[in-house]
Design a protein around this motif. Structure first.
Motif, PDB file in Angstrom:
ATOM      1  N   GLN A  98      -9.335  -2.687   7.531  1.00 51.18           N
ATOM      2  CA  GLN A  98      -9.416  -1.213   7.602  1.00 51.18           C
ATOM      3  C   GLN A  98     -10.812  -0.733   7.989  1.00 51.18           C
ATOM      4  O   GLN A  98     -10.982   0.427   8.343  1.00 51.18           O
ATOM      5  CB  GLN A  98      -8.965  -0.585   6.267  1.00 51.18           C
ATOM      6  N   ARG A  99     -11.800  -1.624   7.876  1.00 50.69           N
ATOM      7  CA  ARG A  99     -13.174  -1.250   8.232  1.00 50.69           C
ATOM      8  C   ARG A  99     -13.610  -1.855   9.571  1.00 50.69           C
ATOM      9  O   ARG A  99     -14.756  -1.706   9.982  1.00 50.69           O
ATOM     10  CB  ARG A  99     -14.135  -1.678   7.105  1.00 50.69           C
ATOM     11  N   ARG A 158     -15.333   3.376  -6.128  1.00 55.37           N
ATOM     12  CA  ARG A 158     -15.511   4.573  -5.291  1.00 55.37           C
ATOM     13  C   ARG A 158     -16.215   5.691  -6.061  1.00 55.37           C
ATOM     14  O   ARG A 158     -16.856   6.541  -5.475  1.00 55.37           O
ATOM     15  CB  ARG A 158     -14.134   5.135  -4.892  1.00 55.37           C
ATOM     16  N   TYR A 173       8.284   7.873  -1.349  1.00 56.35           N
ATOM     17  CA  TYR A 173       6.924   8.048  -1.906  1.00 56.35           C
ATOM     18  C   TYR A 173       6.940   7.700  -3.402  1.00 56.35           C
ATOM     19  O   TYR A 173       6.053   6.962  -3.888  1.00 56.35           O
ATOM     20  CB  TYR A 173       6.470   9.491  -1.667  1.00 56.35           C
ATOM     21  N   ARG A 191      -8.662   3.851   6.077  1.00 52.90           N
ATOM     22  CA  ARG A 191      -7.539   3.727   5.126  1.00 52.90           C
ATOM     23  C   ARG A 191      -6.227   3.611   5.907  1.00 52.90           C
ATOM     24  O   ARG A 191      -6.140   4.026   7.068  1.00 52.90           O
ATOM     25  CB  ARG A 191      -7.442   4.965   4.230  1.00 52.90           C
ATOM     26  N   VAL A 192      -5.210   3.113   5.220  1.00 55.02           N
ATOM     27  CA  VAL A 192      -3.835   3.221   5.711  1.00 55.02           C
ATOM     28  C   VAL A 192      -3.111   4.208   4.809  1.00 55.02           C
ATOM     29  O   VAL A 192      -3.514   4.389   3.654  1.00 55.02           O
ATOM     30  CB  VAL A 192      -3.105   1.846   5.679  1.00 55.02           C
ATOM     31  N   PRO A 193      -2.047   4.857   5.301  1.00 53.35           N
ATOM     32  CA  PRO A 193      -1.438   4.702   6.617  1.00 53.35           C
ATOM     33  C   PRO A 193      -2.117   5.554   7.678  1.00 53.35           C
ATOM     34  O   PRO A 193      -2.838   6.514   7.373  1.00 53.35           O
ATOM     35  CB  PRO A 193      -0.004   5.202   6.379  1.00 53.35           C
ATOM     36  N   HIS A 223      -1.539   8.914  -7.097  1.00 51.36           N
ATOM     37  CA  HIS A 223      -2.235   7.864  -6.344  1.00 51.36           C
ATOM     38  C   HIS A 223      -3.679   7.721  -6.833  1.00 51.36           C
ATOM     39  O   HIS A 223      -4.192   6.605  -6.988  1.00 51.36           O
ATOM     40  CB  HIS A 223      -2.195   8.202  -4.846  1.00 51.36           C
ATOM     41  N   SER A 283       0.828  -1.219   0.000  1.00 53.07           N
ATOM     42  CA  SER A 283       0.000   0.000   0.000  1.00 53.07           C
ATOM     43  C   SER A 283       0.857   1.261   0.000  1.00 53.07           C
ATOM     44  O   SER A 283       2.086   1.208   0.143  1.00 53.07           O
ATOM     45  CB  SER A 283      -0.893   0.014   1.248  1.00 53.07           C
ATOM     46  N   CYS A 284       0.175   2.411  -0.095  1.00 52.51           N
ATOM     47  CA  CYS A 284       0.891   3.688  -0.026  1.00 52.51           C
ATOM     48  C   CYS A 284       1.561   3.889   1.341  1.00 52.51           C
ATOM     49  O   CYS A 284       2.465   4.707   1.477  1.00 52.51           O
ATOM     50  CB  CYS A 284      -0.045   4.851  -0.338  1.00 52.51           C
ATOM     51  N   ARG A 340      -9.916   0.631  -7.393  1.00 52.89           N
ATOM     52  CA  ARG A 340     -10.965   1.182  -6.529  1.00 52.89           C
ATOM     53  C   ARG A 340     -11.956   2.020  -7.323  1.00 52.89           C
ATOM     54  O   ARG A 340     -12.526   2.986  -6.802  1.00 52.89           O
ATOM     55  CB  ARG A 340     -10.328   2.058  -5.444  1.00 52.89           C
ATOM     56  N   GLU A 391      -2.960  10.585   6.224  1.00 51.85           N
ATOM     57  CA  GLU A 391      -2.554  11.203   4.950  1.00 51.85           C
ATOM     58  C   GLU A 391      -1.029  11.177   4.812  1.00 51.85           C
ATOM     59  O   GLU A 391      -0.292  11.794   5.597  1.00 51.85           O
ATOM     60  CB  GLU A 391      -3.089  12.627   4.761  1.00 51.85           C
ATOM     61  N   SER A 392      -0.603  10.465   3.780  1.00 48.22           N
ATOM     62  CA  SER A 392       0.832  10.215   3.590  1.00 48.22           C
ATOM     63  C   SER A 392       1.703  11.476   3.621  1.00 48.22           C
ATOM     64  O   SER A 392       2.741  11.483   4.301  1.00 48.22           O
ATOM     65  CB  SER A 392       1.059   9.452   2.281  1.00 48.22           C
TER      66      SER A 392
HETATM   67  N1  LIG Z   1      -4.834  10.100   0.708  1.00 51.20           N
HETATM   68  C1  LIG Z   1      -4.462   8.937   1.501  1.00 51.20           C
HETATM   69  C2  LIG Z   1      -4.868   7.699   0.734  1.00 51.20           C
HETATM   70  C3  LIG Z   1      -4.947   6.500   1.632  1.00 51.20           C
HETATM   71  C4  LIG Z   1      -5.446   5.282   0.867  1.00 51.20           C
HETATM   72  O1  LIG Z   1      -6.300   5.366  -0.028  1.00 51.20           O
HETATM   73  N2  LIG Z   1      -4.898   4.113   1.238  1.00 51.20           N
HETATM   74  C5  LIG Z   1      -5.326   2.889   0.620  1.00 51.20           C
HETATM   75  C6  LIG Z   1      -4.112   1.956   0.436  1.00 51.20           C
HETATM   76  S1  LIG Z   1      -2.948   2.580  -0.749  1.00 51.20           S
HETATM   77  C7  LIG Z   1      -6.327   2.179   1.496  1.00 51.20           C
HETATM   78  O2  LIG Z   1      -6.197   2.205   2.703  1.00 51.20           O
HETATM   79  N3  LIG Z   1      -7.317   1.536   0.882  1.00 51.20           N
HETATM   80  C8  LIG Z   1      -8.275   0.768   1.601  1.00 51.20           C
HETATM   81  C9  LIG Z   1      -9.647   0.904   1.055  1.00 51.20           C
HETATM   82  O3  LIG Z   1      -9.872   1.674   0.112  1.00 51.20           O
HETATM   83  O4  LIG Z   1     -10.523   0.219   1.575  1.00 51.20           O
HETATM   84  C10 LIG Z   1      -2.963   8.960   1.775  1.00 51.20           C
HETATM   85  O5  LIG Z   1      -2.223   9.487   0.959  1.00 51.20           O
HETATM   86  O6  LIG Z   1      -2.542   8.488   2.838  1.00 51.20           O
END
Ligand SMILES: N[C@@H](CCC(=O)N[C@@H](CS)C(=O)NCC(=O)O)C(=O)O
Length: 205
Positions: A38-39, A116, A163, A51-53, A105, A10-11, A113, A64-65
């Motif tokens: 994550q949920r 969404r 990144y 979401r992560v991180p 991203h 993941s990011c 995704r 937010e990264s």
């Molecule tokens: N804008 C957030 C994006 C975070 C994000 O979308 N993370 C993804 C992994 S790369 C995630 O947790 N996805 C889980 C989901 O959508 O359920 C950041 O930069 O940290």
């Protein structure tokens, strides 16, 4: 002690690598996105966005990264991960990281995704069909306008490097050949050899 919540591939990898580089004390919790961790209610108390991180600090939780990367670089004293004393250079670094978060991203996320943004199968397929084209445009921009030294922002390694490395690792699954971007391909290969990157990848499992 800092605690980073991330997931394999993941990011969150960017923040994980930055922590490994930083010399700060931290622990990492790798959650399983495919499993829906994550949920889970306990995780939503940490990051209500699901979401992560997410980084637990002594002052509170950061998400937010770009913000997490900035915090890690601000707290690191053993190494310099950003140009703290040069406002323009620091803003330029933030500009790069903001571009990754808001554009690169998001271009990638339209593949995995897409639901969404749309429900209709045709709309989803249409968005997914644009991923390779959009990621190519993003990486062409980076190849042309960055990496004029060994690292993204020039001669110094910064929080932009993990990144970019993380995004570069997504190219193959997006249908883009990293070899089309020689400077970025070289950066990716050198990053993979860094001990901090090796440790982060091993910890992801
Ligand atoms: N804008 C957030 C994006 C975070 C994000 O979308 N993370 C993804 C992994 S790369 C995630 O947790 N996805 C889980 C989901 O959508 O359920 C950041 O930069 O940290």
């Amino acid at each position: 002690m800092l605690t980073l919540f991330t997931a394999k591939g993941s990011c969150g990898r960017a923040s994980h690598i930055a922590l490994e580089e930083s010399g700060l004390a931290f622990e990492v919790q790798v959650i399983d996105l495919a499993h829906g961790d994550q949920r889970a209610p306990e995780y939503l108390t940490i990051n209500p966005k699901g979401r992560v991180p997410a980084l637990i600090t002594t002052s509170g939780v950061l998400t937010e990264s770009p913000a997490i990367l900035f915090y890690i670089a601000s707290m690191a004293t053993a190494v310099n991960l950003m140009p703290k004393d040069d406002p323009f250079a620091l803003a330029a670094l933030q500009s790069f990281n903001a571009y990754i978060a808001s554009t690169v991203h998001v271009a990638h996320a339209h593949g995995r995704r897409a639901s969404r943004w749309a429900d209709a199968p045709q709309a989803i397929a249409s968005m997914q069909a644009k991923v390779a084209e959009n990621m190519t445009a993003c990486f062409r921009h980076i190849e042309t306008n960055y990496l004029f030294g060994e690292w993204v922002m020039g001669s110094a390694y910064t929080i932009a490097d993990p990144y970019l490395f993380t995004m570069s690792g997504w190219l193959k699954s997006d249908g883009v050949d990293i070899a089309d971007f020689p400077k970025i391909a070289d950066h990716y290969a050198r990053m993979k050899e860094r001990p901090a990157v090796r440790r982060a990848l091993a910890a992801e499992g």
